[in-house]
Design a protein around this motif. Structure first.
Motif, PDB file in Angstrom:
ATOM      1  N   VAL A  59      11.162  41.483  63.259  1.00  0.00           N
ATOM      2  CA  VAL A  59      10.045  41.115  64.130  1.00  0.00           C
ATOM      3  C   VAL A  59       9.116  40.115  63.444  1.00  0.00           C
ATOM      4  O   VAL A  59       8.622  39.182  64.080  1.00  0.00           O
ATOM      5  N   LEU A  60       8.876  40.278  62.153  1.00  0.00           N
ATOM      6  CA  LEU A  60       8.027  39.311  61.444  1.00  0.00           C
ATOM      7  C   LEU A  60       8.629  37.917  61.502  1.00  0.00           C
ATOM      8  O   LEU A  60       7.924  36.931  61.742  1.00  0.00           O
ATOM      9  N   ARG A  61       9.931  37.818  61.287  1.00  0.00           N
ATOM     10  CA  ARG A  61      10.593  36.513  61.348  1.00  0.00           C
ATOM     11  C   ARG A  61      10.592  35.970  62.768  1.00  0.00           C
ATOM     12  O   ARG A  61      10.235  34.819  63.016  1.00  0.00           O
ATOM     13  N   GLN A  62      11.023  36.809  63.718  1.00  0.00           N
ATOM     14  CA  GLN A  62      11.200  36.327  65.084  1.00  0.00           C
ATOM     15  C   GLN A  62       9.882  35.897  65.711  1.00  0.00           C
ATOM     16  O   GLN A  62       9.824  34.950  66.487  1.00  0.00           O
TER      17      GLN A  62
ATOM     18  N   MET B  98       3.734  41.054  72.377  1.00  0.00           N
ATOM     19  CA  MET B  98       3.942  42.497  72.254  1.00  0.00           C
ATOM     20  C   MET B  98       5.433  42.785  72.379  1.00  0.00           C
ATOM     21  O   MET B  98       6.067  42.370  73.359  1.00  0.00           O
ATOM     22  N   TYR B  99       5.978  43.479  71.397  1.00  0.00           N
ATOM     23  CA  TYR B  99       7.423  43.664  71.325  1.00  0.00           C
ATOM     24  C   TYR B  99       7.890  44.892  72.087  1.00  0.00           C
ATOM     25  O   TYR B  99       7.295  45.950  72.042  1.00  0.00           O
ATOM     26  N   THR B 100       9.004  44.686  72.793  1.00  0.00           N
ATOM     27  CA  THR B 100       9.628  45.753  73.549  1.00  0.00           C
ATOM     28  C   THR B 100      11.131  45.613  73.404  1.00  0.00           C
ATOM     29  O   THR B 100      11.627  44.529  73.109  1.00  0.00           O
ATOM     30  N   SER B 101      11.880  46.695  73.573  1.00  0.00           N
ATOM     31  CA  SER B 101      13.327  46.624  73.430  1.00  0.00           C
ATOM     32  C   SER B 101      13.930  45.790  74.549  1.00  0.00           C
ATOM     33  O   SER B 101      13.405  45.746  75.663  1.00  0.00           O
TER      34      SER B 101
ATOM     35  N   PRO C 204      14.458  43.811  69.585  1.00  0.00           N
ATOM     36  CA  PRO C 204      13.162  43.745  70.261  1.00  0.00           C
ATOM     37  C   PRO C 204      12.890  42.333  70.777  1.00  0.00           C
ATOM     38  O   PRO C 204      13.259  41.343  70.147  1.00  0.00           O
ATOM     39  N   LYS C 205      12.243  42.253  71.929  1.00  0.00           N
ATOM     40  CA  LYS C 205      11.852  40.969  72.512  1.00  0.00           C
ATOM     41  C   LYS C 205      10.330  40.880  72.541  1.00  0.00           C
ATOM     42  O   LYS C 205       9.650  41.860  72.872  1.00  0.00           O
TER      43      LYS C 205
END
Length: 581
Positions: A117-120, A208-211, A217-218
């Motif tokens: 998530v940090l990278r994306q 905000m990340y969600t599966s 995660p997107k």
């Protein structure tokens, strides 16, 4: 006016007098507005510490000035990995005031999940706790990005700086790494470094990340105005009274707590009592000590509250309302919330991060059978909606043809409105699949009753919710199938009397291997976020996996296999009041 205070209609009228017509603002501009009105009122209450609106505003200014002095520019992405500590609210506001985009992070992530998530998200700055429960975030960073302690090019995606918070004073900081108190001191020495208003209300405020359907995660991109409209709509629909006080242990990175707790309170000059960990006894003590009148919970928390032995000896006379959502709850639970906790205004809701939160809610004066059997109607949102009605328009379409289904028939829920996401961050194909001609295709299945209430009947994807958190089975399957001795893995959600649904994994062994289910569960605990860990693991022979003639696995047929192995009583306990005694 009723004997117990203003009526629902009067409370909604009070909100409209202050906020109609709707004026788009950024998150920090909104807080400036409400802090001017409610300056001396409590906003954040934690233990015996009380922070007023003015206190939080001043701290947010110092944090924002500190971020700007450290080089945070408009449009930068700032990761925020923080449990429900009092620093969360001013830090979140500070990111907005600095013109940056907040990336709230799930603090249950394990190392690889956090790294992804940090990278994306292209986060340039990370503000993180040093540790929480058994999570050591500094050790995670050591593994992901050796040398992260230095500012500048770390060599890990776009990350350039990490700021830490040692919330419980354990002395866990790193030498040479700035912490949050130092950020505040830098800001105090650089007044005005962050000017505020650097971005407009329609620009992105949060990722905000969600599966997602790929198992990764997107990042859902939401604008300032979308978030504030959605929050106002919830406050309006629930008819929150002036000075509402809510207690919650739902994490602030999650849309539920952020929308219904952190932000909703601001529209009525209310206070929030965020709990870092869920403890039913602490909920009860907070209600009695601080005269809390509102509880936010998922059904597992609600069960714990009504069953807690201290409930009968706790003064709950201040408690008027509860929002219990994010998972299916049995009828007996709604009845006991009303009878045992004295809640008069009981609501539930349905929504998605992609539409900015809860777009469908029951009304506070709905009959109990409506709350127990539906998720309500598209919520009336007053000034925040574009036509004075619901915040979102819903259609129910045949998933195969895309055509509207006959009245009362199930289909895929699609929605549109002013709170819909801007898209998924750096995922154009997924964005195009989810957003079509302004409509958000949810992947959830439901049907409409004659009064417009929605009943959620399932999901067209394989997602399930455990304890209110969305689980993507493929992510768990990929992990399990990578373990020694495991050839294939299939995960389904099964009914659970505590968590709503729990993961049930079926693994096919490699030839000659004998996987140990208990060891696989332990491996999951060590590598996956807690809500993703399957509660049950069974070994299946390759010839026992149900398949179509073309070799596609029929996962829905795994559920009755789970029923047979677990025992049918597991599937009905959640509907039985016997366990609640």
């Amino acid at each position: 006016m009723t004997a117990d205070g203003p009526s629902i209609a009067q409370r909604r009228a009070d909100l409209e007098r202050e906020f109609a017509p709707w004026r788009p603002r950024t998150l920090d501009e909104h807080f400036e507005h409400v802090a001017a009105r409610f300056a001396a009122r409590p906003y954040v209450i934690t233990g015996d510490r009380v922070f007023t609106y003015e206190d939080v505003l001043r701290q947010a200014h110092r944090f924002a000035d500190g971020l700007a002095a450290l080089g945070v520019r408009a449009g930068d992405h700032v990761g925020l990995l923080m449990a429900n500590y009092p620093e969360y609210e001013p830090l979140k506001l500070a990111i907005a005031r600095a013109g940056a985009v907040a990336v709230p992070l799930n603090y249950l992530y394990r190392t690889q999940e956090l790294g992804f998530v940090l990278r994306q998200s292209c986060s340039r700055v990370l503000i993180t706790m040093t540790s929480f429960r058994n999570q050591d975030y500094l050790a995670m960073l050591d593994e992901l990005a050796p040398g992260w302690e230095r500012a500048g090019s770390i060599g890990f995606g776009d990350l350039e700086r990490v700021l830490t918070l040692d919330p419980e004073g354990k002395g866990e900081g790193r030498e040479g790494v700035l912490d949050v108190p130092e950020l505040e001191r830098i800001g105090a020495a650089s007044p005005g470094a962050a000017r505020g208003g650097l971005r407009g209300p329609l620009e992105m405020s949060d990722i905000m990340y969600t599966s997602g359907t790929t198992g990764e995660p997107k990042g859902v991109q939401l604008s300032h105005d979308a978030l504030l409209r959605q929050v106002y709509g919830s406050a309006y629909c629930r008819a929150l009274p002036d000075g509402n006080r809510s207690v919650f242990a739902l994490p602030c990175y999650h849309m539920f707590a952020y929308e219904q707790g952190v932000q909703a309170a601001t529209f009525v000059g209310g206070a929030v009592l965020p709990q870092p960990r869920f403890d039913a006894g602490e909920y009860l003590r907070a209600i009695e000590q601080h005269r809390v009148n509102d509880v936010l919970a998922v059904p597992t928390m609600s069960v714990a509250l009504v069953e807690h032995p201290a409930r009968r000896d706790t003064d709950l006379s201040s408690l008027d309302r509860m929002l219990s959502a994010a998972a299916v709850a049995p009828t007996w639970l709604w009845e006991r919330i009303r009878s045992d906790l004295g809640v008069r205004e009981l609501t539930t809701a349905y929504g998605m991060t992609e539409v900015g939160g809860a777009t469908v809610m029951t009304q506070p004066d709905d009959p109990l059978e409506v709350t127990a059997s539906t998720v309500g109607r598209p919520k009336p949102s007053g000034a925040a909606s574009e036509a004075g009605g619901p915040i979102a328009e819903y259609r129910i379409l045949d998933p195969a043809t895309g055509e509207p289904v006959p009245p009362g028939e199930p289909g895929e829920l699609v929605a549109r409105g002013p709170t819909t996401m801007l898209g998924y961050w750096n995922r154009p194909e997924e964005t195009a699949a989810a957003l079509r001609d302004g409509w958000l295709y949810s992947g959830d299945l439901g049907r409409a009753l004659p009064d417009g209430s929605l009943v959620i009947t399932g999901r067209s994807k394989d997602l399930f919710k455990s304890g209110g958190e969305l689980v993507m089975p493929k992510e768990v399957e990929d992990f399990l199938s990578g373990q020694p001795g495991v050839s294939q893995a299939f995960v389904v959600g099964v009914p659970d009397d505590r968590w709503g649904e729990a993961g049930c994994a079926f693994v096919v062994p490699e030839p000659g291997a004998v996987p140990d289910p208990a060891a696989l569960v332990e491996d999951c605990r060590e590598n996956l976020a807690r809500f993703k860990v399957p509660r049950h693991v069974f070994v299946l022979g390759a010839d026992e996996v149900p398949q179509t003639p073309t070799g596609k696995v029929q996962k829905f047929k795994l559920v009755p296999i789970a029923r047979d192995r677990l025992g049918a009583d597991v599937f009905v306990r959640a509907l039985s009041p016997a366990d609640s005694a």
